[in-house]
Motif scaffolding. Structure first.
Motif, short mmCIF file in Angstrom:
data_model
loop_
_atom_site.label_atom_id
_atom_site.label_comp_id
_atom_site.label_asym_id
_atom_site.label_seq_id
_atom_site.Cartn_x
_atom_site.Cartn_y
_atom_site.Cartn_z
N ARG A 162 2.39 54.10 6.21
CA ARG A 162 1.70 54.67 7.37
C ARG A 162 1.20 53.52 8.24
NH1 ARG A 162 -3.72 57.05 8.85
NH2 ARG A 162 -3.24 58.80 10.26
N VAL A 163 1.59 53.56 9.50
CA VAL A 163 1.24 52.50 10.44
C VAL A 163 0.50 53.11 11.62
CG1 VAL A 163 2.14 50.75 12.03
CG2 VAL A 163 3.22 51.08 9.78
N ALA A 164 -0.60 52.49 12.02
CA ALA A 164 -1.32 52.88 13.22
C ALA A 164 -0.88 51.99 14.37
CB ALA A 164 -2.82 52.78 13.02
N VAL A 165 -0.51 52.59 15.47
CA VAL A 165 -0.18 51.85 16.69
C VAL A 165 -1.32 52.10 17.67
CG1 VAL A 165 1.47 51.48 18.55
CG2 VAL A 165 2.28 52.11 16.26
N ILE A 166 -2.08 51.06 17.93
CA ILE A 166 -3.24 51.16 18.81
C ILE A 166 -2.85 50.62 20.18
CG2 ILE A 166 -5.69 50.65 19.07
CD1 ILE A 166 -5.08 51.98 16.42
N GLY A 167 -2.79 51.50 21.16
CA GLY A 167 -2.33 51.11 22.48
C GLY A 167 -0.85 51.37 22.62
N LEU A 168 -0.48 52.25 23.53
CA LEU A 168 0.92 52.67 23.67
C LEU A 168 1.48 52.24 25.02
CD1 LEU A 168 0.31 56.19 22.14
CD2 LEU A 168 1.55 54.30 21.05
N GLY A 169 1.10 51.05 25.43
CA GLY A 169 1.53 50.53 26.72
C GLY A 169 2.77 49.66 26.63
N GLY A 170 2.73 48.52 27.33
CA GLY A 170 3.90 47.67 27.40
C GLY A 170 4.35 47.12 26.07
N ILE A 171 3.42 46.85 25.17
CA ILE A 171 3.76 46.39 23.82
C ILE A 171 3.96 47.56 22.88
CG2 ILE A 171 2.84 45.20 21.79
CD1 ILE A 171 1.56 43.20 23.71
N GLY A 172 3.02 48.51 22.90
CA GLY A 172 3.09 49.62 21.97
C GLY A 172 4.33 50.48 22.13
N SER A 173 4.82 50.63 23.36
CA SER A 173 5.99 51.48 23.59
C SER A 173 7.25 50.96 22.88
CB SER A 173 6.26 51.62 25.09
OG SER A 173 5.29 52.44 25.69
N PRO A 174 7.72 49.74 23.17
CA PRO A 174 8.90 49.26 22.46
C PRO A 174 8.66 49.05 20.98
CG PRO A 174 7.98 47.50 23.82
CD PRO A 174 7.27 48.77 24.19
N ALA A 175 7.44 48.64 20.61
CA ALA A 175 7.14 48.49 19.18
C ALA A 175 7.28 49.83 18.47
CB ALA A 175 5.73 47.93 19.00
N LEU A 176 6.75 50.88 19.08
CA LEU A 176 6.83 52.21 18.46
C LEU A 176 8.28 52.65 18.30
CD1 LEU A 176 5.34 54.75 17.46
CD2 LEU A 176 5.37 55.57 19.83
N GLN A 177 9.11 52.37 19.29
CA GLN A 177 10.52 52.76 19.20
C GLN A 177 11.18 52.14 17.98
OE1 GLN A 177 11.40 51.64 23.39
NE2 GLN A 177 12.34 53.66 23.54
N TYR A 178 10.94 50.86 17.76
CA TYR A 178 11.60 50.20 16.64
C TYR A 178 10.91 50.45 15.31
CZ TYR A 178 15.26 48.15 19.35
OH TYR A 178 16.38 47.99 20.13
N VAL A 223 -1.94 48.02 10.74
CA VAL A 223 -2.34 48.38 12.10
C VAL A 223 -1.64 47.43 13.06
CG1 VAL A 223 -4.24 48.49 13.76
CG2 VAL A 223 -4.57 49.32 11.41
N LEU A 224 -0.98 47.99 14.07
CA LEU A 224 -0.37 47.18 15.13
C LEU A 224 -1.18 47.41 16.40
CD1 LEU A 224 3.39 46.69 15.88
CD2 LEU A 224 1.72 46.85 17.72
N ASP A 225 -1.81 46.36 16.89
CA ASP A 225 -2.69 46.45 18.05
C ASP A 225 -2.00 45.84 19.26
OD1 ASP A 225 -4.68 46.35 19.96
OD2 ASP A 225 -6.20 45.53 18.64
N GLY A 226 -1.77 46.68 20.27
CA GLY A 226 -1.21 46.20 21.52
C GLY A 226 -2.11 46.53 22.70
#
Length: 268
Positions: free
Chosen positions: A35-51, A127-130
């Motif tokens: 389980r991974v939390a992606v904090i911030g779904l902007g310029g970094i969070g968007s492509p990170a979330l895709q992969y 946690v991935l913080d973008g």
């Protein structure tokens, strides 16, 4: 409790991962149970979330209190014109549902604060913080140290990106606060609206962060590589190139230096 085996459909979907000796079946099962939390779904969070989603990570927690703006579409790759005016977290969940309906997804449109950060990352393996301000980043970092959760921090501006994995809950390892100090707890920093940003630069930082996230999750299970705690990777889009520096733990850090079992020193 042992993880459930992958179904034939999932084995087919992730076959290109499984044939890699550095990942293998055991590694893919580990990703599926993470389980991974992606904090911030902007310029970094968007492509990170895709992969992250494409890698087979089974459970995702999405946190962003912002709404999609037309200016975001230049770099925030999971959004389209139909998302403008809608919440980023809900729009990201819709993208994930279209991409892979087997994923378990939780969303929050709360603004992260020192008071609610712990609850938003509870139960996560990483946690991935973008996010784009230091106050939020420090709140997330402190919560990760307290909860014993690794933090993958990524930032980007103009033609430069930074990606680093922190494990401030471990002995001798730095946290994000060791890196930036206490001066940035206030919500004041430059933004891409002021300074500009090449869209592809955000993509490089985000996808590199996703790669590092997979390494962290597979540490101890597969042979993909060292998670590289405390190593700050600086991406230069103009050169282009990358260099890496080591962030040392600050024994006086109020985020990780005073944790139970730490090896603080007061004088030589």
């Amino acid at each position: 409790m042992p993880s459930a085996p992958l179904s034939p459909a999932r084995l087919e979907r992730f076959a290109r991962h499984i044939v890699l000796p550095e990942v293998g079946g055991a590694g893919q099962v580990t990703l599926a149970s993470s389980r991974v939390a992606v904090i911030g779904l902007g310029g970094i969070g968007s492509p990170a979330l895709q992969y992250l989603a494409a890698s087979g990570i089974g459970r995702l927690a999405l946190v962003d209190n912002d709404v999609v703006d037309a200016s975001n579409l230049q770099r925030q790759t999971i959004f389209t014109q139909r998302d403008v005016g809608h919440g980023k977290a809900v729009s990201a969940r819709r993208w994930l549902a279209n991409f892979d309906d087997a994923l378990q997804v939780d969303v929050s449109d709360a603004r992260i604060t020192p008071q609610n950060a712990a609850g938003l990352i509870a139960g996560c393996d990483l946690v991935l913080d973008g996010t784009d301000n230091f106050a939020t980043r420090l709140a997330v970092s402190d919560a990760c140290v307290t909860a014993g959760v690794p933090l993958l921090s990524a930032a980007v501006g103009r033609f430069q990106g930074q990606v680093a994995a922190f494990a401030g809950h471990l002995p001798d390892e730095a946290c994000y606060r060791c890196f930036v100090g206490d001066a940035f707890d206030a919500e004041d920093c430059d933004t891409c609206a002021d300074d500009g940003m090449l869209g592809a630069m955000a993509g490089w930082a985000g996808t590199f962060a996703a790669l590092q996230a997979v390494k962290v999750l597979l540490a101890g299970t597969a042979a993909l590589g060292d998670p590289g705690w405390g190593k700050l990777h600086i991406l230069d889009g103009l050169a282009p190139g990358m260099r890496t520096i080591r962030i040392a733990r600050d024994p006086t850090c109020r985020g990780c230096g005073a944790r139970p079992g730490s090896d603080d020193v007061s004088s030589g």
